[in-house]
Design a protein around this motif. Structure first.
Motif, PDB file in Angstrom:
ATOM      1  N   HIS A  76       0.873  -1.158   0.000  1.00 18.09           N
ATOM      2  CA  HIS A  76       0.000   0.000   0.000  1.00 18.09           C
ATOM      3  C   HIS A  76       0.914   1.213   0.000  1.00 18.09           C
ATOM      4  N   SER A  77       0.400   2.363  -0.395  1.00 16.93           N
ATOM      5  CA  SER A  77       1.247   3.544  -0.438  1.00 16.93           C
ATOM      6  C   SER A  77       1.693   3.992   0.946  1.00 16.93           C
ATOM      7  N   CYS A  78       0.973   3.595   2.000  1.00 15.83           N
ATOM      8  CA  CYS A  78       1.300   4.014   3.360  1.00 15.83           C
ATOM      9  C   CYS A  78       1.891   2.900   4.223  1.00 15.83           C
ATOM     10  N   PHE A  79       1.627   1.651   3.869  1.00 19.26           N
ATOM     11  CA  PHE A  79       2.067   0.533   4.711  1.00 19.26           C
ATOM     12  C   PHE A  79       2.168  -0.743   3.895  1.00 19.26           C
ATOM     13  N   ASP A  80       2.830  -1.729   4.467  1.00 27.07           N
ATOM     14  CA  ASP A  80       2.856  -3.078   3.918  1.00 27.07           C
ATOM     15  C   ASP A  80       1.897  -3.923   4.745  1.00 27.07           C
ATOM     16  N   ARG A  81       1.250  -4.867   4.102  1.00 22.06           N
ATOM     17  CA  ARG A  81       0.192  -5.641   4.767  1.00 22.06           C
ATOM     18  C   ARG A  81       0.458  -7.139   4.675  1.00 22.06           C
ATOM     19  N   VAL A  82       0.191  -7.826   5.800  1.00 24.31           N
ATOM     20  CA  VAL A  82       0.210  -9.288   5.860  1.00 24.31           C
ATOM     21  C   VAL A  82      -1.166  -9.714   6.341  1.00 24.31           C
ATOM     22  N   VAL A  83      -1.703 -10.760   5.722  1.00 24.25           N
ATOM     23  CA  VAL A  83      -3.012 -11.260   6.140  1.00 24.25           C
ATOM     24  C   VAL A  83      -2.938 -12.760   6.370  1.00 24.25           C
ATOM     25  N   VAL A  84      -3.507 -13.179   7.485  1.00 21.19           N
ATOM     26  CA  VAL A  84      -3.589 -14.600   7.819  1.00 21.19           C
ATOM     27  C   VAL A  84      -5.021 -15.055   7.564  1.00 21.19           C
ATOM     28  N   ASP A  85      -5.187 -16.026   6.690  1.00 23.98           N
ATOM     29  CA  ASP A  85      -6.523 -16.557   6.369  1.00 23.98           C
ATOM     30  C   ASP A  85      -6.849 -17.736   7.281  1.00 23.98           C
ATOM     31  N   LEU A  86      -8.089 -17.782   7.727  1.00 23.83           N
ATOM     32  CA  LEU A  86      -8.569 -18.883   8.554  1.00 23.83           C
ATOM     33  C   LEU A  86      -9.861 -19.436   7.960  1.00 23.83           C
ATOM     34  N   ASP A  87     -10.206 -20.659   8.345  1.00 21.06           N
ATOM     35  CA  ASP A  87     -11.416 -21.265   7.785  1.00 21.06           C
ATOM     36  C   ASP A  87     -12.590 -21.226   8.753  1.00 21.06           C
ATOM     37  N   GLY A  88     -12.440 -20.489   9.850  1.00 20.07           N
ATOM     38  CA  GLY A  88     -13.509 -20.376  10.832  1.00 20.07           C
ATOM     39  C   GLY A  88     -13.429 -19.040  11.552  1.00 20.07           C
ATOM     40  N   THR A  89     -14.034 -18.986  12.722  1.00 23.61           N
ATOM     41  CA  THR A  89     -14.102 -17.746  13.490  1.00 23.61           C
ATOM     42  C   THR A  89     -13.010 -17.699  14.546  1.00 23.61           C
ATOM     43  N   LEU A  90     -12.217 -16.640  14.535  1.00 27.02           N
ATOM     44  CA  LEU A  90     -11.162 -16.449  15.520  1.00 27.02           C
ATOM     45  C   LEU A  90     -11.789 -15.988  16.829  1.00 27.02           C
TER      46      LEU A  90
END
Length: 199
Positions: A76-90
């Motif tokens: 992103h122009s302001c930050f770098d992003r990491v996303v963790v995908d899950l198959d249910g509700t955290l």
């Protein structure tokens, strides 16, 4: 029984747009998302006053019938992003994201080598394996979960183990800059989003 996972997604109100579809649960290497998939925000509108303090809770609350399924990253122009995908509700207190001197592997306690001048430990209250011990996500290279070429802050994302219902990831970043973490709820599973400001 260890496995690993992470994913990318949209931000809260005022943040970048969606970063693509959820990662597949098939055994494939994670790759960086196209910059075209991220909404560009002019530098003048960047508001990354999130602080460098810990986000989430320790110990994390464990989730039932919820597993890691993928890891993604995007620019992103302001930050770098990491996303963790899950198959249910955290669980409500199901994650911890914090700057640490070093990230250690679950179980062994061995140090996880990370590039960059600072390290972030990500602990998620969900395993990366199912009830039969089979991995729900298995990257080709646990030390390189995403391609960080061209990223300004994120230098590396590594798997640090999945043990007793929780999973740990290590993020290597250029330096200690503001960061935030939040959960996006979805019908196909939750996503833990981690944004690391460029400055």
């Amino acid at each position: 029984m260890a496995a690993l996972v992470v994913g990318l997604s949209a931000g809260p109100a005022g943040a970048a747009g969606a970063v693509g579809a959820a990662a597949s649960t098939s055994i494939q290497p994670a790759t960086a998302l196209s910059t075209a998939a991220l909404a560009a925000t002019p530098r003048a509108t960047c508001d990354t006053r999130w602080g460098t303090g810990a986000k989430g809770n320790l110990p994390v609350s464990l989730s039932r019938n919820n597993h890691l399924t993928g890891v993604r990253a995007g620019r992103h122009s302001c930050f770098d992003r990491v996303v963790v995908d899950l198959d249910g509700t955290l669980a409500n207190k199901g994650y911890s994201v914090r700057y640490v001197r070093s990230v250690t592997q679950d179980g062994s306690g061995n140090r996880v080598p990370l590039r960059g001048g600072a390290a972030i430990a990500v602990v998620i209250g969900a395993p990366a394996y199912d009830a039969k011990g089979q991995p729900t996500y298995r990257p080709r290279n646990p030390a390189e979960l995403v391609n960080t070429r061209g990223f300004r802050t994120l230098r590396q994302a590594a798997f640090a183990g999945s043990f007793e219902g929780q999973t740990t990831l290590g993020l290597g970043v250029t330096k200690r800059t503001p960061m935030r973490a939040f959960v996006l709820r979805g019908t196909d599973g939750d996503r833990l989003v981690i944004d690391i400001a460029h400055r």
